[in-house]
Design a protein around this motif. Sequence first.
Motif, PDB file in Angstrom:
ATOM      1  N   THR A   1       0.948  -1.026   0.031  1.00 23.81           N
ATOM      2  CA  THR A   1       0.044   0.054   0.082  1.00 23.81           C
ATOM      3  C   THR A   1       0.788   1.340  -0.020  1.00 23.81           C
ATOM      4  O   THR A   1       0.520   2.243  -0.603  1.00 23.81           O
ATOM      5  CB  THR A   1      -0.999  -0.071   1.311  1.00 23.81           C
ATOM      6  N   LEU A   2       1.945   1.238   0.825  1.00 21.72           N
ATOM      7  CA  LEU A   2       2.875   2.258   0.690  1.00 21.72           C
ATOM      8  C   LEU A   2       3.481   2.409  -0.739  1.00 21.72           C
ATOM      9  O   LEU A   2       3.351   3.682  -1.208  1.00 21.72           O
ATOM     10  CB  LEU A   2       3.981   2.038   1.687  1.00 21.72           C
ATOM     11  N   PHE A   3       3.870   1.547  -1.570  1.00 20.38           N
ATOM     12  CA  PHE A   3       4.413   1.726  -2.831  1.00 20.38           C
ATOM     13  C   PHE A   3       3.224   1.987  -3.736  1.00 20.38           C
ATOM     14  O   PHE A   3       3.866   2.520  -4.744  1.00 20.38           O
ATOM     15  CB  PHE A   3       5.339   0.576  -3.234  1.00 20.38           C
ATOM     16  N   MET A   4       2.052   1.624  -3.549  1.00 23.40           N
ATOM     17  CA  MET A   4       1.230   2.157  -4.405  1.00 23.40           C
ATOM     18  C   MET A   4       1.035   3.554  -4.411  1.00 23.40           C
ATOM     19  O   MET A   4       0.896   4.453  -5.534  1.00 23.40           O
ATOM     20  CB  MET A   4      -0.285   1.513  -4.115  1.00 23.40           C
ATOM     21  N   GLY A   5       1.027   4.213  -3.009  1.00 25.87           N
ATOM     22  CA  GLY A   5       1.058   5.799  -3.055  1.00 25.87           C
ATOM     23  C   GLY A   5       2.156   6.391  -3.617  1.00 25.87           C
ATOM     24  O   GLY A   5       2.029   7.225  -4.424  1.00 25.87           O
ATOM     25  N   ILE A   6       3.316   5.785  -3.443  1.00 22.69           N
ATOM     26  CA  ILE A   6       4.583   6.200  -3.766  1.00 22.69           C
ATOM     27  C   ILE A   6       4.439   6.178  -5.735  1.00 22.69           C
ATOM     28  O   ILE A   6       4.917   7.199  -6.237  1.00 22.69           O
ATOM     29  CB  ILE A   6       6.045   5.447  -3.585  1.00 22.69           C
ATOM     30  N   GLY A   7       3.792   5.067  -6.248  1.00 25.62           N
ATOM     31  CA  GLY A   7       3.754   5.101  -7.566  1.00 25.62           C
ATOM     32  C   GLY A   7       2.906   6.087  -8.168  1.00 25.62           C
ATOM     33  O   GLY A   7       3.342   6.840  -9.120  1.00 25.62           O
TER      34      GLY A   7
END
Length: 541
Positions: free
Chosen positions: A110-116
């Motif tokens: 979920t963190l990396f989805m936001g970063i994406g």
Amino acid sequence: MHTQHDAKPDAILVEDIRLGQDDMKSQSSLGGPQLFQNDAVVLIPTPSPDPKDPLNLATWQKYSIIVIVGVYSAFAVLGTSGLGAVYPYVMAMYPPEEATRATDLLTYPTLFMGIGNLFSMPLSVAVGRRPIFLASLVLLLASSIWCATAKSLTSHIAGRNIFSLAAGQSEALAPLIIEEIHFLHERSAKISWFVGVQTVGTAVMFIATTAMVPTLGLKWWYGVIAIVTGVTLIAAFFLLVETRFDRPVDADGGLVHLQFDQQGNVDPKGDETLLYQVTTRQNHVLQPEVFGPRTWSHDLRIFHFKPDWNSTLTFYKETIYCLLIPNVFWLLLLNGTYLGLYVYQASSFAQVLMAPPHLFTSMQLGYVQLVQVVDCMILIPVLGYGADFLVKTMSRWRQGVFLPEYRLIPLAFPAACAIISAVLYGRGAQHPENWPWMTIVGPYHLGYFAFIGCNVVSIAYCVDSFPRKAGPLLLVICAGRGFISFGLSYTTVPAIATLGYDGAMNIIAIVGGVLAIFLVPAFITGAFFRRLFTNRFFGGE
């Protein structure tokens, strides 16, 4: 190529409407664009006579894009969150000493989805939506193969993080694409169809996951995701056209100033300036002889614009401005709260149902997840078509004038569902011996409905409020809740251990209820903040 709209399925004709300055001032004084003209719905934004305008796409191609984007989003969500259904099998793949670190497979996506989203959304403004979407599919395909062949936990975690970077576009870029090919009066319904395709696909694959992983292993689970992603990539290459289109600012109000020649053709050098308007009762004639036809070679091009890298900096600046808009910030908090409800329930319902006295099996948990299809059966007619019907009805009552705040009224329904869901789930999970299993399953799906319902309403309201800032607004709402989800994923177990299920759910119910009360001031103050930020921060657009 002709487009199809509500009233005329064959073609849509252009009518030149001469409107006096008094009519324009009347619309402006009422606070919004004119959605009805002579009992017909005005098409907002005003479609161009250019066949290459994405608003002029054929109906079948618009629905194809919804399906493509929805399938991509379904498997992106499945890849990032689906492991929770079979986590015991995943744990068994690694030594006991790595058990703690294995939780990173569930929390970091979920963190990396936001970063994406933080990277992809500004790039979609600089180079276009199509290249970013296709690149995301390529990265999703490559990373799913990486995860399928990973030999260590470190490699698996890294592959899932890259997968999640590519999956992030399911949150903001995907609804932006849907919004750009549809008109104001139909946006809620079409966004609901997108969410419906995504939800049904994820729910069906969730039950497939519970059957596939124990028998075939995690490798083939990622393999299926890779295969479907590859097919979706091929379909997107041929059918998902560039949806960014530079149109006049006044098109957002349903009226465009255009130059015409004496024959009535659009001509930038024409002698006559007319106010151009299109409604569902008029035919809209395209002018390929003026603008050039839409061709396959045009649609298949990856890049349609010269990269504008300065626009990325402008995008980040406008994102900060959007975060400062009180009503937008309120919707972010509301989305985050309802997402928190869903995260807490999704993280705990399996262990509650598998423990005594319910004793559910993994396969039965899959069927529980499949019931999310019912959420879509409620979402699409009620918050999709129902919201669009409400908007048109209220616009008729107000001399045909549309206000984005009409979009907020249906929010009361998911708000009530969220409160009921939290209260019932907390009691059923804390005292399972006194409550039936439906006290877990029912509120779980009611909480999910509250989240996706709030999401649909928020997207439609924000885009209608600031049509030119749809990208930054979607980044604030969709990516912002991703970061909230990441923080909540670390607090779920400690909160339940400290407060109990009922205590944690009561807090969410209270917070959600208090935030829902702000629906009234948000409705009242929406027009004021819209004018304030449009004139002071967005250059009067």
